[in-house]
Design a protein around this motif. Structure first.
Motif, mmCIF file in Angstrom:
data_model
loop_
_atom_site.group_PDB
_atom_site.id
_atom_site.type_symbol
_atom_site.label_atom_id
_atom_site.label_comp_id
_atom_site.label_asym_id
_atom_site.label_seq_id
_atom_site.Cartn_x
_atom_site.Cartn_y
_atom_site.Cartn_z
ATOM 1 N N LYS A 5 -0.621 45.660 6.047
ATOM 2 C CA LYS A 5 0.039 46.766 5.367
ATOM 3 C C LYS A 5 1.508 46.908 5.746
ATOM 4 O O LYS A 5 2.231 47.693 5.124
ATOM 5 N N ARG A 6 1.942 46.188 6.752
ATOM 6 C CA ARG A 6 3.328 46.323 7.199
ATOM 7 C C ARG A 6 4.268 45.637 6.212
ATOM 8 O O ARG A 6 4.026 44.498 5.817
ATOM 9 N N VAL A 8 3.892 56.509 5.580
ATOM 10 C CA VAL A 8 4.311 56.167 6.941
ATOM 11 C C VAL A 8 5.836 56.025 7.002
ATOM 12 O O VAL A 8 6.485 56.557 7.914
ATOM 13 N N VAL A 10 -4.004 46.928 -0.214
ATOM 14 C CA VAL A 10 -2.926 47.740 0.354
ATOM 15 C C VAL A 10 -2.478 48.731 -0.712
ATOM 16 O O VAL A 10 -2.040 48.333 -1.792
ATOM 17 N N ASP A 13 -4.282 57.561 -3.698
ATOM 18 C CA ASP A 13 -3.839 56.300 -3.108
ATOM 19 C C ASP A 13 -2.863 55.550 -3.999
ATOM 20 O O ASP A 13 -2.332 54.526 -3.608
ATOM 21 N N ARG A 53 2.312 51.817 13.361
ATOM 22 C CA ARG A 53 1.497 52.769 12.610
ATOM 23 C C ARG A 53 0.657 52.145 11.500
ATOM 24 O O ARG A 53 -0.176 52.840 10.892
ATOM 25 N N LEU A 54 0.871 50.872 11.226
ATOM 26 C CA LEU A 54 0.156 50.233 10.127
ATOM 27 C C LEU A 54 -0.502 48.938 10.587
ATOM 28 O O LEU A 54 0.036 48.224 11.451
ATOM 29 N N ALA A 73 6.964 51.021 11.505
ATOM 30 C CA ALA A 73 5.811 50.646 10.697
ATOM 31 C C ALA A 73 4.810 49.826 11.503
ATOM 32 O O ALA A 73 3.590 49.966 11.335
ATOM 33 N N ARG A 74 5.322 48.973 12.394
ATOM 34 C CA ARG A 74 4.444 48.112 13.196
ATOM 35 C C ARG A 74 3.532 48.936 14.095
ATOM 36 O O ARG A 74 2.378 48.572 14.332
ATOM 37 N N GLU A 119 0.026 54.739 0.806
ATOM 38 C CA GLU A 119 -0.248 54.845 2.244
ATOM 39 C C GLU A 119 0.930 54.327 3.061
ATOM 40 O O GLU A 119 1.350 54.939 4.051
ATOM 41 N N VAL A 120 1.485 53.196 2.656
ATOM 42 C CA VAL A 120 2.628 52.618 3.361
ATOM 43 C C VAL A 120 3.844 53.537 3.212
ATOM 44 O O VAL A 120 4.580 53.789 4.170
#
Length: 449
Positions: free
Chosen positions: A405-406, A356, A348, A334, A400-401, A397-398, A352-353
């Motif tokens: 986290k966005r 994506v 966060v 992570d 999928r997160l 991103a919106r 991970e971000v």
């Protein structure tokens, strides 16, 4: 290929014996340190191996270090001999000394310093059984043998490139040194010298896979590590190279933790594989990874007992990475504890971000950092290399997160700031983007969300 030095095991062995004799004549004994900060060369390899095979510990520094930083590290290392940038000076004599058949110590490297002061990683002299186990582990894991031609793409003052080159020579193979990394030069070396193995970081892969003039067919093992590899890049590399040849590992200057063959990665995309032989990985209640190491892999931080004590719990060690180990023993990363962003009390993980964002077809790679925010404590900010429109990427991103986290802002850049080992320097991102320093943000507490 012109300009690429070819180091053969037999020739290097003669130079190693000369280096060992010169170190002996200079008064160095087992456990003493010899300091060198030089570009990759056959002489550097000979000095490193000549030292290790007589129990002298080579301390390797980046030759590009500013003078003041080099001086501070040289004082800290307290070497019996400082070769500066001239390892070849040890090879001028004719005297030769006997060598052990395996290294009797590990080199001392200083951590790359993505955060805080560099720390020397010290293992001291190894017991004979441990010395043999350490060499056998590396040679057996990667299958090095006399038929191997190992291509060096990263500078040898780094721990992983040096480890691969050293064990190739110990196994009787050849090492190819084409010089500082240049994509065109590396492509030519691959296509004309037909290496069988290499170690690289994702930056190398990104620049090489984009070229049409690379003949990858000679590789039996391409191993990457040093930084997360975006999934689209990993799949492109797997498609370009011979089946079964693309391996990955997770480790650090301090120790090696996992290995991930291609089939393992394809079954668990985004993972870093399972624990290496003789190791066991687990997490604590903060999500921090701990690894039980065999005796030959243990270390301490040079002259820093408080840092050593903080890193160890009995036979388990942590380097501060966050992740998880699933029920099948597969390890997922992570990021690092100091990279954690806490936004509105939600943890966060930048990795991970980034995963994506990297999955977007218009993004080659990305990096995420936390910035101070009056309302949320920190907000997520992302920089990326690629052609994606920021508004389109925000929509991606919106979908999928989760909201926390966005990324609150997305910044296209030509390249990401990196250490010399290829790791993204997240703390440098705000300056690159013209934003405030994230270290002024409160790190705060907060549980896992």
């Amino acid at each position: 290929m012109s300009g690429t030095a070819v180091v053969r095991a037999a020739d290097s062995e003669r130079d190693q014996r000369r280096a060992a004799a010169a170190l002996r004549d200079a008064g160095l004994r087992p456990g003493d340190r010899v300091l060198v900060s030089a570009a990759s060369s056959p002489a550097l390899l000979a000095v490193v191996l000549g030292a290790l095979r007589t129990g002298v510990v080579p301390v390797l520094l980046d030759p590009a270090l500013p003078a003041a930083e080099r001086a501070a590290l040289a004082e800290d290392a307290d070497p019996g001999l400082d070769l500066h940038d001239d390892p070849a000076s040890l090879l001028a004599g004719r005297d030769e000394a006997a060598l052990a058949d395996v290294p009797l110590a590990r080199p001392m490297h200083y951590t790359s310093g993505t955060t805080g002061r560099r720390k020397g990683v010290w293992s001291g002299l190894l017991a004979e059984d441990d010395a043999r186990a350490l060499a056998a582990e590396e040679i057996d894991l990667w299958g090095f043998g006399p038929a191997d031609r190992h291509l060096v793409l990263s500078q040898l003052h780094h721990s992983a490139p040096l480890r691969f080159a050293v064990h190739t020579l110990l196994a009787g193979g050849e090492v190819l040194l084409p010089g500082p990394f240049d994509a065109a030069r590396a492509a030519a070396a691959i296509s004309t010298l037909h290496p069988t193995t290499t170690f690289c970081v994702p930056t190398h892969l990104q620049r090489l896979v984009a070229r049409a003039d690379v003949d990858w067919s000679s590789f039996r093992r391409l191993v990457h590590a040093g930084a997360p590899c975006p999934e689209p890049l990993k799949r492109a590399v797997l498609a370009a190279l011979p089946p079964g040849s693309v391996w990955e590992f997770y480790g650090s200057t301090e120790a090696q933790f996992t290995v991930c063959p291609p089939g393992e990665w394809l079954a668990h995309p985004g993972s870093v594989g399972r624990a290496r032989p003789g190791r066991r990985l687990e997490t604590d209640d903060r999500g921090q990874l701990w690894c039980a190491l065999p005796p030959w892999a243990r270390f301490e931080y040079w002259r820093a007992p408080e840092k050593t004590a903080a890193a160890w719990r009995e036979d388990r060690v942590t380097v501060g990475d966050l992740g998880r180990v699933d029920d099948d023993g597969v390890v997922w990363l992570d990021g690092r504890r100091e990279d954690l962003v806490i936004s509105g009390g939600v943890n966060v993980y930048p990795a991970e971000v980034e995963a994506v964002l990297d999955a977007h077809p218009g993004v080659a790679e990305s990096a995420v950092v936390g910035m101070p925010d009056a309302e949320w404590g920190q907000r997520v900010v992302a920089a990326y290399v690629g052609t994606a429109d920021p508004a389109e990427l925000a929509g991606w991103a919106r979908e999928r997160l989760a909201p926390a986290k966005r990324p609150k802002s997305l910044h296209p850049v030509q390249e990401l700031p990196r250490t010399s080992t290829g790791k993204v320097r997240r703390l440098d991102l705000p300056a690159v983007l013209g934003l405030a320093d994230p270290r002024r943000a409160g790190s705060g507490g907060g549980g896992h969300a």
